[in-house]
Design a protein around this motif. Structure first.
Motif, PDB file in Angstrom:
ATOM      1  N   PHE A   1       5.703 -10.843   7.939  1.00 18.65           N
ATOM      2  CA  PHE A   1       5.694  -9.631   8.752  1.00 18.65           C
ATOM      3  C   PHE A   1       4.294  -9.327   9.276  1.00 18.65           C
ATOM      4  CE2 PHE A   1       5.103  -5.046   9.235  1.00 18.65           C
ATOM      5  CZ  PHE A   1       6.037  -4.811  10.249  1.00 18.65           C
ATOM      6  N   LEU A   2       3.266  -9.617   8.498  1.00 18.71           N
ATOM      7  CA  LEU A   2       1.902  -9.360   8.945  1.00 18.71           C
ATOM      8  C   LEU A   2       1.586 -10.177  10.197  1.00 18.71           C
ATOM      9  CD1 LEU A   2      -0.565  -7.696   8.188  1.00 18.71           C
ATOM     10  CD2 LEU A   2      -1.383  -9.621   6.809  1.00 18.71           C
ATOM     11  N   VAL A   3       2.093 -11.398  10.230  1.00 16.33           N
ATOM     12  CA  VAL A   3       1.896 -12.223  11.434  1.00 16.33           C
ATOM     13  C   VAL A   3       2.702 -11.652  12.591  1.00 16.33           C
ATOM     14  CG1 VAL A   3       2.223 -14.514  12.438  1.00 16.33           C
ATOM     15  CG2 VAL A   3       1.397 -14.288  10.080  1.00 16.33           C
ATOM     16  N   ILE A   4       3.947 -11.242  12.305  1.00 14.11           N
ATOM     17  CA  ILE A   4       4.792 -10.656  13.351  1.00 14.11           C
ATOM     18  C   ILE A   4       4.119  -9.428  13.950  1.00 14.11           C
ATOM     19  CG2 ILE A   4       6.982  -9.444  13.777  1.00 14.11           C
ATOM     20  CD1 ILE A   4       8.247 -11.281  11.650  1.00 14.11           C
ATOM     21  N   ALA A   5       3.562  -8.575  13.095  1.00 18.94           N
ATOM     22  CA  ALA A   5       2.952  -7.331  13.549  1.00 18.94           C
ATOM     23  C   ALA A   5       1.772  -7.588  14.478  1.00 18.94           C
ATOM     24  CB  ALA A   5       2.495  -6.511  12.342  1.00 18.94           C
TER      25      ALA A   5
ATOM     26  N   ILE B   1       8.574 -12.520  18.649  1.00 19.94           N
ATOM     27  CA  ILE B   1       9.012 -13.348  17.537  1.00 19.94           C
ATOM     28  C   ILE B   1       8.664 -14.803  17.806  1.00 19.94           C
ATOM     29  CG2 ILE B   1      11.019 -14.206  16.265  1.00 19.94           C
ATOM     30  CD1 ILE B   1      10.259 -11.405  15.490  1.00 19.94           C
ATOM     31  N   THR B   2       8.805 -15.205  19.069  1.00 18.44           N
ATOM     32  CA  THR B   2       8.460 -16.583  19.432  1.00 18.44           C
ATOM     33  C   THR B   2       6.979 -16.842  19.197  1.00 18.44           C
ATOM     34  OG1 THR B   2      10.198 -16.622  21.120  1.00 18.44           O
ATOM     35  CG2 THR B   2       8.460 -18.277  21.293  1.00 18.44           C
ATOM     36  N   ASP B   3       6.136 -15.880  19.581  1.00 18.83           N
ATOM     37  CA  ASP B   3       4.690 -15.995  19.365  1.00 18.83           C
ATOM     38  C   ASP B   3       4.390 -16.102  17.878  1.00 18.83           C
ATOM     39  OD1 ASP B   3       1.958 -16.040  20.018  1.00 18.83           O
ATOM     40  OD2 ASP B   3       1.799 -13.878  19.765  1.00 18.83           O
ATOM     41  N   ALA B   4       5.049 -15.280  17.062  1.00 20.37           N
ATOM     42  CA  ALA B   4       4.855 -15.323  15.616  1.00 20.37           C
ATOM     43  C   ALA B   4       5.301 -16.661  15.044  1.00 20.37           C
ATOM     44  CB  ALA B   4       5.615 -14.175  14.952  1.00 20.37           C
ATOM     45  N   ALA B   5       6.439 -17.163  15.559  1.00 23.00           N
ATOM     46  CA  ALA B   5       6.954 -18.447  15.078  1.00 23.00           C
ATOM     47  C   ALA B   5       5.951 -19.562  15.365  1.00 23.00           C
ATOM     48  CB  ALA B   5       8.303 -18.753  15.719  1.00 23.00           C
TER      49      ALA B   5
ATOM     50  N   VAL C   1      12.009 -17.057  11.609  1.00 24.69           N
ATOM     51  CA  VAL C   1      11.169 -15.858  11.605  1.00 24.69           C
ATOM     52  C   VAL C   1      12.026 -14.616  11.808  1.00 24.69           C
ATOM     53  CG1 VAL C   1       9.242 -14.683  12.743  1.00 24.69           C
ATOM     54  CG2 VAL C   1       9.178 -17.168  12.419  1.00 24.69           C
ATOM     55  N   SER C   2      12.975 -14.700  12.701  1.00 28.13           N
ATOM     56  CA  SER C   2      13.895 -13.571  12.924  1.00 28.13           C
ATOM     57  C   SER C   2      14.671 -13.248  11.661  1.00 28.13           C
ATOM     58  CB  SER C   2      14.869 -13.895  14.071  1.00 28.13           C
ATOM     59  OG  SER C   2      14.173 -14.015  15.295  1.00 28.13           O
ATOM     60  N   ALA C   3      15.108 -14.285  10.954  1.00 29.64           N
ATOM     61  CA  ALA C   3      15.863 -14.082   9.713  1.00 29.64           C
ATOM     62  C   ALA C   3      14.989 -13.429   8.647  1.00 29.64           C
ATOM     63  CB  ALA C   3      16.410 -15.413   9.218  1.00 29.64           C
ATOM     64  N   SER C   4      13.726 -13.825   8.585  1.00 31.00           N
ATOM     65  CA  SER C   4      12.813 -13.229   7.607  1.00 31.00           C
ATOM     66  C   SER C   4      12.617 -11.745   7.900  1.00 31.00           C
ATOM     67  CB  SER C   4      11.463 -13.945   7.636  1.00 31.00           C
ATOM     68  OG  SER C   4      11.583 -15.273   7.190  1.00 31.00           O
TER      69      SER C   4
ATOM     70  N   GLU D   1       4.432   0.239  11.410  1.00 31.33           N
ATOM     71  CA  GLU D   1       2.995   0.478  11.435  1.00 31.33           C
ATOM     72  C   GLU D   1       2.472   0.819  10.045  1.00 31.33           C
ATOM     73  OE1 GLU D   1       2.540   3.548  14.278  1.00 31.33           O
ATOM     74  OE2 GLU D   1       2.693   2.217  16.031  1.00 31.33           O
ATOM     75  N   LEU D   2       3.209   1.663   9.330  1.00 32.53           N
ATOM     76  CA  LEU D   2       2.794   2.031   7.969  1.00 32.53           C
ATOM     77  C   LEU D   2       2.806   0.810   7.050  1.00 32.53           C
ATOM     78  CD1 LEU D   2       4.672   5.436   7.532  1.00 32.53           C
ATOM     79  CD2 LEU D   2       2.211   5.090   7.796  1.00 32.53           C
ATOM     80  N   LEU D   3       3.875  -0.005   7.209  1.00 36.15           N
ATOM     81  CA  LEU D   3       3.969  -1.195   6.358  1.00 36.15           C
ATOM     82  C   LEU D   3       2.839  -2.168   6.654  1.00 36.15           C
ATOM     83  CD1 LEU D   3       5.526  -2.766   4.212  1.00 36.15           C
ATOM     84  CD2 LEU D   3       6.876  -3.801   6.056  1.00 36.15           C
ATOM     85  N   GLU D   4       2.475  -2.321   7.921  1.00 34.83           N
ATOM     86  CA  GLU D   4       1.384  -3.226   8.284  1.00 34.83           C
ATOM     87  C   GLU D   4       0.086  -2.805   7.591  1.00 34.83           C
ATOM     88  OE1 GLU D   4      -0.972  -4.978  12.192  1.00 34.83           O
ATOM     89  OE2 GLU D   4       0.061  -3.051  12.302  1.00 34.83           O
ATOM     90  N   LYS D   5      -0.212  -1.518   7.597  1.00 34.85           N
ATOM     91  CA  LYS D   5      -1.434  -1.041   6.950  1.00 34.85           C
ATOM     92  C   LYS D   5      -1.423  -1.333   5.455  1.00 34.85           C
ATOM     93  CE  LYS D   5      -2.288   2.715  10.256  1.00 34.85           C
ATOM     94  NZ  LYS D   5      -2.366   4.177  10.430  1.00 34.85           N
ATOM     95  N   GLU D   6      -0.281  -1.114   4.809  1.00 32.29           N
ATOM     96  CA  GLU D   6      -0.183  -1.366   3.374  1.00 32.29           C
ATOM     97  C   GLU D   6      -0.345  -2.847   3.064  1.00 32.29           C
ATOM     98  OE1 GLU D   6      -0.073   0.810   0.882  1.00 32.29           O
ATOM     99  OE2 GLU D   6      -0.298   2.361   2.409  1.00 32.29           O
ATOM    100  N   ILE D   7       0.269  -3.708   3.894  1.00 28.82           N
ATOM    101  CA  ILE D   7       0.171  -5.153   3.648  1.00 28.82           C
ATOM    102  C   ILE D   7      -1.268  -5.620   3.814  1.00 28.82           C
ATOM    103  CG2 ILE D   7       0.920  -7.431   4.415  1.00 28.82           C
ATOM    104  CD1 ILE D   7       3.541  -6.171   5.322  1.00 28.82           C
ATOM    105  N   ILE D   8      -1.964  -5.071   4.811  1.00 29.55           N
ATOM    106  CA  ILE D   8      -3.384  -5.435   4.998  1.00 29.55           C
ATOM    107  C   ILE D   8      -4.183  -5.093   3.750  1.00 29.55           C
ATOM    108  CG2 ILE D   8      -5.487  -4.862   6.273  1.00 29.55           C
ATOM    109  CD1 ILE D   8      -3.720  -4.583   8.784  1.00 29.55           C
TER     110      ILE D   8
END
Length: 322
Positions: free
Chosen positions: A25-29, A34-38, A48-51, A78-85
């Motif tokens: 998810f951090l990469v996705i964010a 999704i293609t770019d993240a993949a 990636v979509s399944a994840s 957005e909140l999850l991204e900050k926590e994962i960082i």
């Protein structure tokens, strides 16, 4: 029927959440699609979509708004991204924390020492070592200098601080300091308190001394001083321990030698009296001795390094006591 244990939502989340989903998810964010993240993850787009779908299902929150021409994080995303960082940063610090833990020195240093060594430089080394490596431990074992050397050769001690009679090729020696010896008597002795004495006044008086106070031993110069004073040939008391020689002198058993700088406080306190010779007192060197063939633990190596560094930094003139 056995009931299934119930967990609160946070407990279940902590138990079941997959860190790999969070990394994905951090990469996705940080991606534009999704293609770019993949492509960044070198995975197929469906994987990636399944994840992302599994993570949203676990959290029961929509994390990404995807529509034609739009790809953005939701408020929850957005909140999850900050926590994962934050979590990712903490994990990256694990290696440093663990490495620092491994770098903590917690071994034991055994010091074989001659009795009553008074040396500010060595005391400073002990202080620096403890302050720098508080988890390390030391033991100081007092014995005759020859026993200290024996323990080093037998690899029973990390470092020796002692007098040296003959140098062994198996050991390494560094002069720690030089001390000067004088003759003293105690309050019970007839010469106590008398001034303007000369060496002839000592003739025939009984004496006490160290076991190494012999012509062929480490205190040869002290033995010569006693002989020059014409003290009685019979030594009535001996010890390898300076404190015990001092005790015998104070108790009146006889005249005895002590390092002048060590006896100074007792002279000022009125329990020892300095006797001739007053000039050119015999000088005795005290050495730090190591066995280079011993595999040192990290604490031993660090302590020896500290002592050696202080010796190198301190001119010998500042390590001569009288």
């Amino acid at each position: 029927m056995r009931e299934t244990p119930s967990y609160s939502s946070p407990e279940r989340l902590a138990r079941d959440l997959d860190w790999n989903l969070l990394k994905t998810f951090l990469v996705i964010a940080k991606s534009k699609s999704i293609t770019d993240a993949a492509n960044t993850l070198r995975l197929r787009q469906p994987s990636v979509s399944a994840s992302l779908k599994r993570l949203e299902d676990r959290l029961n929150k929509k994390l990404v708004d995807r529509s034609p021409g739009s790809f953005r994080l939701t408020k929850a995303g957005e909140l999850l991204e900050k926590e994962i960082i934050d979590i990712h940063g903490a994990i990256l610090r694990f290696d440093t924390l663990l490495r620092n833990t491994e770098d903590e020195i917690s071994g034991h240093v055994r010091i074989a020492m001659a009795s009553h060594v008074e040396c500010p430089l060595f005391d400073r080394a002990l202080s620096i070592f403890h302050q720098t490596h508080p988890n390390a431990t030391l033991s100081i074992e007092i014995s005759a200098s020859r026993h200290a050397i024996e323990n080093l050769l037998a690899r029973k001690a990390s470092i020796g601080v002692c007098l040296v009679k003959e140098r062994s090729p198996k050991l390494q020696y560094r002069r720690l300091f030089r001390e000067h010896f004088g003759l003293f008597c105690g309050p019970e002795h007839p010469l106590f308190g008398r001034e303007n004495l000369n060496e002839s006044d000592l003739k025939g008086h009984s004496s006490v001394s160290f076991v190494t106070d012999q012509m062929g031993d480490a205190l040869r110069q002290v033995a010569l001083m006693r002989a020059h004073a014409n003290l009685d040939d019979r030594i009535v008391g001996t010890s390898a321990n300076l404190e015990e020689v001092r005790r015998m002198i104070i108790s009146g058993l006889g005249i005895g030698p002590l390092p002048i700088h060590v006896a100074k406080r007792d002279v000022e306190a009125g329990i020892l009296w300095r006797l001739p010779p007053y000039s050119n007192p015999p000088a005795i060197d005290v050495y730090v001795v190591e066995n280079p063939n011993v595999q040192l633990n990290r604490a031993e190596a660090e302590f020896i390094k500290i002592v050696g560094s202080l010796i190198d930094q301190t001119p010998i003139e500042e390590r001569i006591y009288i």
